[in-house]
Design an enzyme around this catalytic site. Structure first.
Site, mmCIF file in Angstrom:
data_model
loop_
_atom_site.group_PDB
_atom_site.id
_atom_site.type_symbol
_atom_site.label_atom_id
_atom_site.label_comp_id
_atom_site.label_asym_id
_atom_site.label_seq_id
_atom_site.Cartn_x
_atom_site.Cartn_y
_atom_site.Cartn_z
ATOM 1 N N GLY A 1 18.472 28.997 27.159
ATOM 2 C CA GLY A 1 18.323 30.352 27.667
ATOM 3 C C GLY A 1 17.588 30.425 29.001
ATOM 4 N N ASP B 1 14.384 29.233 12.396
ATOM 5 C CA ASP B 1 15.667 29.001 13.052
ATOM 6 C C ASP B 1 16.337 27.739 12.518
ATOM 7 O OD1 ASP B 1 17.606 30.010 14.659
ATOM 8 O OD2 ASP B 1 16.786 29.247 16.537
HETATM 9 P P1 ADP Z 1 17.108 27.074 23.942
HETATM 10 O O1 ADP Z 1 15.837 27.306 23.219
HETATM 11 O O2 ADP Z 1 17.075 27.731 25.281
HETATM 12 O O3 ADP Z 1 18.305 27.374 23.117
HETATM 13 P P2 ADP Z 1 17.356 24.300 23.317
HETATM 14 O O4 ADP Z 1 16.026 23.682 23.019
HETATM 15 O O5 ADP Z 1 18.180 24.658 22.133
HETATM 16 O O6 ADP Z 1 17.154 25.514 24.294
HETATM 17 O O7 ADP Z 1 18.157 23.298 24.265
HETATM 18 C C1 ADP Z 1 19.416 23.652 24.800
HETATM 19 C C2 ADP Z 1 20.438 22.534 24.580
HETATM 20 O O8 ADP Z 1 20.008 21.319 25.230
HETATM 21 C C3 ADP Z 1 20.626 22.121 23.120
HETATM 22 O O9 ADP Z 1 21.618 22.900 22.499
HETATM 23 C C4 ADP Z 1 21.055 20.659 23.243
HETATM 24 O O10 ADP Z 1 22.436 20.554 23.523
HETATM 25 C C5 ADP Z 1 20.316 20.170 24.453
HETATM 26 N N1 ADP Z 1 19.058 19.518 24.060
HETATM 27 C C6 ADP Z 1 17.913 20.144 23.740
HETATM 28 N N2 ADP Z 1 16.943 19.278 23.423
HETATM 29 C C7 ADP Z 1 17.485 18.038 23.527
HETATM 30 C C8 ADP Z 1 16.977 16.700 23.334
HETATM 31 N N3 ADP Z 1 15.726 16.513 22.959
HETATM 32 N N4 ADP Z 1 17.810 15.665 23.525
HETATM 33 C C9 ADP Z 1 19.089 15.894 23.899
HETATM 34 N N5 ADP Z 1 19.625 17.113 24.109
HETATM 35 C C10 ADP Z 1 18.839 18.186 23.931
#
Ligand code: ADP
Ligand code: MG
Ligand code: MG
Length: 542
Positions: free
Chosen positions: A200, A315
Site C-alpha cells: 500500500g 490478518d
Molecule cells: P502491505 O502491508 O502494504 O500489503 P506487504 O507486507 O503485504 O505490504 O508486502 C507487499 C508484497 O511484497 C507482498 O504481497 C509480497 O508479495 C511481497 N513481500 C512482502 N514481504 C516480503 C518478504 N519478506 N520477502 C519477499 N517478498 C515479500
C-alpha cells in the site's frame, strides 16, 4: 549489479536466486579482505550497562553475541565453569533429540555432570546441596530431574561467574560489538535488487548487506504517501511488532532506517512465495495434506508466539504466510495487528472478508479468539481452494458472507478433507468463542491429533525437514506486470513533526537479528580473531 527495474528478465531472476543461495558465505569471505583490517570501536565511556541493564538473561542467553562471549569466558576460566557451559550445551542438544537418542543424551548428562567421581561433576561447589545430586541415578533421572539440574546450573552461573564475566575482557569485547551495532544505517549499507512485490505504501525489494553478503527483503514506505493517507501510526505499530517478535515463524526485522524519500523495514527474505499463490496458481488447486500439516503447525506456533506477547494479528490468511528458500513459513504483514495487554478487548471491525470471526462481524468486544477463527478458514482454503463461506472468485456481497458466517454450518464437500483436518477446522470454526479451539483456558491446539506427526520441539528448533522445498530457479509470484503501478502522490510538505517521527522510526540495527547476521556470515569469528585490542587498563565495566 542487476538493475532493480529489470525485474521481468529471466536471466536476472536466476541471478537473484543464485545470489540468495550462494552469497551469504562466499560474499562475506570476499569482503573479508577489507574487513580483516577493520577493528571494533571502543565502547563509549558512559558504558552500555545503563541501557543494557545487567540482566543475565538478555546479556548471556538472548543476545547471540553475548551468549557466545559468555560461553568463551566460561570455557576460558576454570574446569568448573567450563563444565557448566558444557552442561547447558548438552541440555540444548538433549531437548531436540527423540526416543533412544534422547535417552542416551540424558544418561550422558547424568554420567558427566551429576556423579561426584566424574571430572566434570557440577555440584562440588554446592556444599550440602551436593548430596541431592549425588543421589541421582539411572532410575530416578527423569525429565524433571534434567530440568532441575539445568535450573541449578543457571542459578550458579547467574551468581559469581556472571559478576566475574562483567569485569572480564570478554564482556569488554561484547561492549565493543554493541558499539558497532549502534552504527548509523543508510541506503549505502545495502545493494539493491529486483522488486518482489508492492504494498500500500511502496514496493518491497531484495537487498544485500554489502559487508556480510546477507540477503534480506526491504519494505519501503513512501514518506509522502504515509502522510497523505495517515499511515504513520500504522507503520510504527507494524515496525514495533516486527521488532518485538523473535520467532522462526514470524517475519523478523533486521534494520529500520530512512532515506530522503522512504522509511525502510529490512526483513527476512522470503523467496518461496505466499501460500495463496501456492493454493491457486501452480496447476492443481489446493495444497497436499502433508504440506498443510507442516504449514499449519508453523502458523499455529507463530500465532501462539504473537499471543504470548499480547498481540492479535487480525490478518491471518494464506496471502500473509510467506515461504523462505528452504520451504519453512512465517507470518508477515502486521499492518492490522494490535496489542491488547492484560486480557483487554477491542471492538473495531478489522480483517479481510471471508476470514473475519463472528464476534468481529457482530461488532462485539473481542481478543485473541479471532485469529483462531481465521486459522480455521485458512486451513479450509489450503485444502479446498475456496473459503468455508465464500467460493473462489464468487461475486457476492460482503453482507451475504457475513450472514453465512453467522448462520450457516461449514460444509466439507471437497474429497481431500480427511477426518483429522475436518475435526480441527470444525473446532476452530466454532461460532461461540467459549467453544472454540485455542480460546478455552488450558487447551493447546498443538495437542490436536491432526499434529500427531509433528514434534513441536524440533519444529521450534528448525530441525523438522520441510515436506517441500522451493526450486531455486522459479519465481513464486505473479508476473511483475500484475503488480499495480503506484499512483502519484500529491505534493505534500513534510514538516519538523514528520521529521521527528521519521527519526523515531529509524532505529537502525535490531540487536538479536543483527548479532545472528554477524555470527552466520562469519564476521564475528573474523573480527574476534583479527581484532587484538586488549581491554585498556581501568576501563572495565562498572
Ligand atoms: P502491505 O502491508 O502494504 O500489503 P506487504 O507486507 O503485504 O505490504 O508486502 C507487499 C508484497 O511484497 C507482498 O504481497 C509480497 O508479495 C511481497 N513481500 C512482502 N514481504 C516480503 C518478504 N519478506 N520477502 C519477499 N517478498 C515479500
Ligand atoms: Mg499485504
Ligand atoms: Mg499491511
Amino acid at each position: 549489479r542487476c538493475d532493480p527495474r529489470g525485474s521481468g528478465c529471466p536471466s536476472q531472476l536466476m541471478y537473484l536466486n543464485n545470489l540468495v543461495v550462494n552469497t551469504t558465505y562466499p560474499g562475506a569471505q570476499q569482503a573479508g579482505t577489507s574487513r580483516s583490517s577493520m577493528s571494533l570501536p571502543r565502547p563509549k565511556s558512559s558504558g552500555l550497562l545503563g541501557s543494557e541493564g545487567s540482566c543475565y538473561e538478555s546479556l548471556c542467553e538472548q543476545q547471540p553475541i553475548g551468549r557466545r562471549l559468555f560461553r568463551q569466558f566460561l570455557l576460558d576460566s576454570n574446569s568448573q565453569y567450563a563444565a557448566a557451559a558444557k552442561l547447558l550445551e548438552d541440555f540444548d542438544y538433549w531437548q531436540h533429540m527423540e526416543d533412544e537418542a534422547k535417552e542416551k543424551a540424558k544418561m550422558s548428562v547424568l554420567a558427566k555432570f551429576c556423579q561426584p567421581e566424574s571430572r566434570t561433576f557440577l555440584f562440588s561447589h554446592a556444599g550440602d546441596a551436593a548430596e541431592k545430586y549425588t543421589s541421582l541415578s539411572i532410575s530416578n533421572f527423569d525429565e524433571a530431574a534434567m530440568e532441575h539440574v539445568r535450573e541449578a546450573t543457571r542459578t550458579f552461573l547467574k551468581g559469581g561467574p556472571f559478576s566475574e564475566y562483567l569485569k572480564s575482557p570478554f564482556f569488554y569485547r561484547f561492549l565493543q560489538w554493541k558499539e558497532y551495532e549502534k552504527q548509523k544505517i543508510t541506503r549505502k549499507y545495502f545493494y539493491e535488487f529486483r522488486t518482489l512485490g508492492r504494498g500500500g505504501f511502496g514496493e518491497v525489494c531484495a537487498v544485500q548487506v554489502k559487508h556480510t553478503g546477507q540477503m534480506y527483503a526491504c519494505k519501503k514506505l513512501d514518506k509522502r504517501r504515509l502522510k497523505t493517507k495517515g499511515g504513520e501510526r500504522l507503520a510504527l505499530i507494524e515496525k514495533q511488532i516486527l521488532e518485538k517478535a523473535n520467532s522462526r515463524f514470524v517475519i523478523n526485522l533486521a534494520y529500520a532506517y530512512e532515506d530522503r524519500t522512504h522509511l525502510c523495514l529490512v526483513i527476512d527474505l522470503m523467496s518461496g512465495g505466499d501460500l495463496k499463490f501456492h493454493i491457486y496458481d501452480l496447476g492443481k488447486r489446493g495444497i497436499r495434506m502433508e504440506r498443510v500439516v507442516y504449514y499449519v503447525a508453523q502458523i499455529t506456533s507463530g500465532i501462539l508466539h504473537l499471543h504470548s506477547m499480547d498481540i492479535v494479528y487480525r490478518d491471518m490468511k494464506p496471502e500473509n504466510v510467506l515461504l523462505d528458500a528452504k520451504g519453512q513459513c512465517r507470518l508477515s504483514d502486521f499492518g492490522l495487528a494490535v496489542e491488547l495487554p492484560k486480557g483487554k478487548k477491542i471492538c473495531q471491525k478489522a480483517g479481510t472478508t471471508g476470514y473475519m470471526a463472528p464476534e468481529i462481524l457482530r461488532q462485539e468486544n473481542y481478543g485473541m479468539s479471532v485469529d483462531w477463527w481465521s486459522v480455521g478458514c485458512s486451513i479450509y482454503e489450503m485444502v479446498a481452494a475456496r473459503l468455508p463461506f465464500k467460493d473462489f472468485k464468487e461475486k457476492v456481497q460482503n453482507e451475504e458472507v457475513t450472514r453465512r458466517t453467522l448462520e450457516d454450518d461449514c460444509k466439507f464437500q471437497h474429497s481431500d478433507f480427511d477426518a483429522p483436518v475436518k475435526d480441527l477446522i470444525s473446532h476452530f470454526l466454532k461460532k461461540k468463542v467459549q467453544n472454540r479451539l485455542g480460546c478455552r483456558s488450558g487447551d493447546d491446539p498443538r495437542n490436536h491429533v491432526f499434529f500427531k506427526g509433528i514434534n513441536f520441539h524440533r519444529l521450534e528448533a528448525g530441525l523438522a525437514e520441510p515436506p517441500w522445498v522451493p526450486k531455486p530457479n522459479v519465481i513464486y509470484a505473479k508476473d511483475m506486470d500484475a503488480f499495480r503501478t503506484a499512483s502519484e502522490v500529491e505534493d505534500v510538505k513534510l514538516d519538523s513533526k514528520d521529521e521527528r517521527f521519521f527519526k523515531e522510526f529509524s532505529t537502525g540495527a535490531v540487536p538479536v537479528r543483527w548479532q545472528k547476521e554477524m555470527i552466520e556470515s562469519g564476521t564475528f569469528d573474523l573480527l574476534n580473531s583479527s581484532d587484538k585490542t586488549e581491554m585498556p587498563a581501568g576501563s572495565e565495566a562498572q
